[in-house]
Design a protein around this motif. Structure first.
Motif, PDB file in Angstrom:
ATOM      1  N   GLN A   1       9.591   3.848   3.839  1.00 53.18           N
ATOM      2  CA  GLN A   1      10.368   3.582   5.046  1.00 53.18           C
ATOM      3  C   GLN A   1      10.536   2.073   5.169  1.00 53.18           C
ATOM      4  O   GLN A   1       9.604   1.348   5.534  1.00 53.18           O
ATOM      5  CB  GLN A   1       9.638   4.136   6.286  1.00 53.18           C
TER       6      GLN A   1
ATOM      7  N   THR B   1      12.303  -1.566   6.523  1.00 59.23           N
ATOM      8  CA  THR B   1      12.895  -2.125   7.729  1.00 59.23           C
ATOM      9  C   THR B   1      14.357  -2.453   7.454  1.00 59.23           C
ATOM     10  O   THR B   1      14.788  -2.530   6.292  1.00 59.23           O
ATOM     11  CB  THR B   1      12.167  -3.407   8.157  1.00 59.23           C
ATOM     12  N   VAL B   2      15.113  -2.667   8.500  1.00 64.55           N
ATOM     13  CA  VAL B   2      16.519  -3.043   8.324  1.00 64.55           C
ATOM     14  C   VAL B   2      16.620  -4.365   7.579  1.00 64.55           C
ATOM     15  O   VAL B   2      17.500  -4.552   6.726  1.00 64.55           O
ATOM     16  CB  VAL B   2      17.233  -3.120   9.689  1.00 64.55           C
TER      17      VAL B   2
ATOM     18  N   SER C   1      15.882   4.582   1.865  1.00 61.99           N
ATOM     19  CA  SER C   1      16.253   4.098   3.191  1.00 61.99           C
ATOM     20  C   SER C   1      17.724   3.692   3.149  1.00 61.99           C
ATOM     21  O   SER C   1      18.175   3.027   2.216  1.00 61.99           O
ATOM     22  CB  SER C   1      15.391   2.885   3.580  1.00 61.99           C
TER      23      SER C   1
ATOM     24  N   ARG D   1      20.152   6.260   8.100  1.00 61.80           N
ATOM     25  CA  ARG D   1      18.784   6.766   8.292  1.00 61.80           C
ATOM     26  C   ARG D   1      17.986   5.861   9.228  1.00 61.80           C
ATOM     27  O   ARG D   1      17.194   6.337  10.034  1.00 61.80           O
ATOM     28  CB  ARG D   1      18.094   6.867   6.930  1.00 61.80           C
ATOM     29  N   LEU D   2      18.199   4.542   9.126  1.00 56.74           N
ATOM     30  CA  LEU D   2      17.432   3.592   9.941  1.00 56.74           C
ATOM     31  C   LEU D   2      18.076   3.321  11.292  1.00 56.74           C
ATOM     32  O   LEU D   2      17.371   3.114  12.286  1.00 56.74           O
ATOM     33  CB  LEU D   2      17.261   2.269   9.194  1.00 56.74           C
TER      34      LEU D   2
END
Length: 288
Positions: A158, A160-161, A237, A241-242
């Protein structure tokens, strides 16, 4: 259409020479003639025309070199050790049509051949040197290939952006920024204009990746020409999705708006006509 024809002619002039290994050339042709939109090289040529440059064979050779590297990256991306895809642009991927080893070597050729092609183009020596240096950085360890490594390391995690943007700034963004930067180098614009072009290219590169992520979850095989929802199955990711789809659409449009503002500034300050470039960028929008 004339731009695509000119790029195709430049590619054919390079690969129609007597082959060392006929099968290798066949594999290369299979992918470079697979019906892609040639977005990156066409952007380069349209920018040059917008800057008032009369196009010559040398400019089509630079554009062809850029298309070679992009096509080589797609061949390698589709391999079983990478994205493991069976289809690209609506037909079998290179390694499915031939075999893994041939596809690897075809990709290798398409990564290396552009530098010799550009080195021989009839352009000023310093322009050729700058183009080769920038293309190497955009494509290699500090650009596309480095970003591909980060992308593979991110599978099943997962992110981060910020991490996702770093991956795509390198994997997709730098090669998409190259036509903007290259046009400024060829036209011998001042350093401030070239910096603006680099930023615009990076914004378009980010927009292109966000767009690709959105289409991966919203489009069909017929629309994409490749297997949809591959990122989901690989547990990658992505922006949808984020951020969710709505915020992904917002990010796409914001990047395009910022890039278009840079081109409007260049048109105003430098007396350029970049309408065709702006039209191409506008066509990257999606409406959810």
């Amino acid at each position: 259409m004339k731009h695509i024809d000119g790029i195709t002619k430049a590619l054919a002039a390079y690969y129609d020479q007597w082959p060392v290994a006929k099968r290798l050339n066949e594999a290369i042709y299979y992918s470079i003639d697979s019906g892609g939109k040639r977005l990156r090289p066409v952007l380069l040529l349209q920018l040059l025309e917008g800057f008032g440059v009369l196009l010559t064979d040398a400019h089509y050779q630079v554009a062809a070199g850029l298309e070679m590297i992009h096509t080589g990256s797609l061949i390698h991306d589709d391999l079983p050790a990478m994205d493991n895809d069976d289809y690209r642009r609506g037909r079998l991927t290179n390694h499915k049509q031939f075999d893994d080893a041939t596809a690897i070597l075809a990709g290798d050729s398409l990564f290396l051949d552009p530098f010799g092609l550009i080195a021989r183009a009839e352009l000023p020596a310093q322009v050729r040197l700058n183009l080769i240096a920038e293309l190497s950085e955009a494509a290699g360890t500090y650009g596309m290939v480095g970003g591909q490594m980060l992308d593979m390391m991110g599978e099943g995690r997962q992110l981060t952006v910020t991490e996702l943007k770093t991956i795509h700034a390198n994997k997709t963004g730098k090669l998409l920024a190259f036509p903007f930067l290259a046009a400024g180098i060829i036209a011998e614009l001042d350093s401030l204009s070239i910096a603006d072009l680099r930023l615009a290219g990076e914004l378009v590169g980010l927009a292109f990746q966000v767009r690709d992520d959105i289409l991966d979850v919203t489009a069909s095989f017929e629309e994409l020409g490749k297997t949809p929802q591959k990122d989901l199955s690989a547990q990658k990711s992505t922006y949808p999705r984020l951020l969710g789809l709505n915020e992904s659409y917002d990010l796409l449009n914001d990047c395009l708006d910022q890039a278009l503002a840079i081109f409007q500034k260049l048109e105003r300050d430098e007396d350029m006509d970049l309408r065709k470039v702006r039209d191409m960028i506008e066509r990257l929008r999606l409406h959810g």
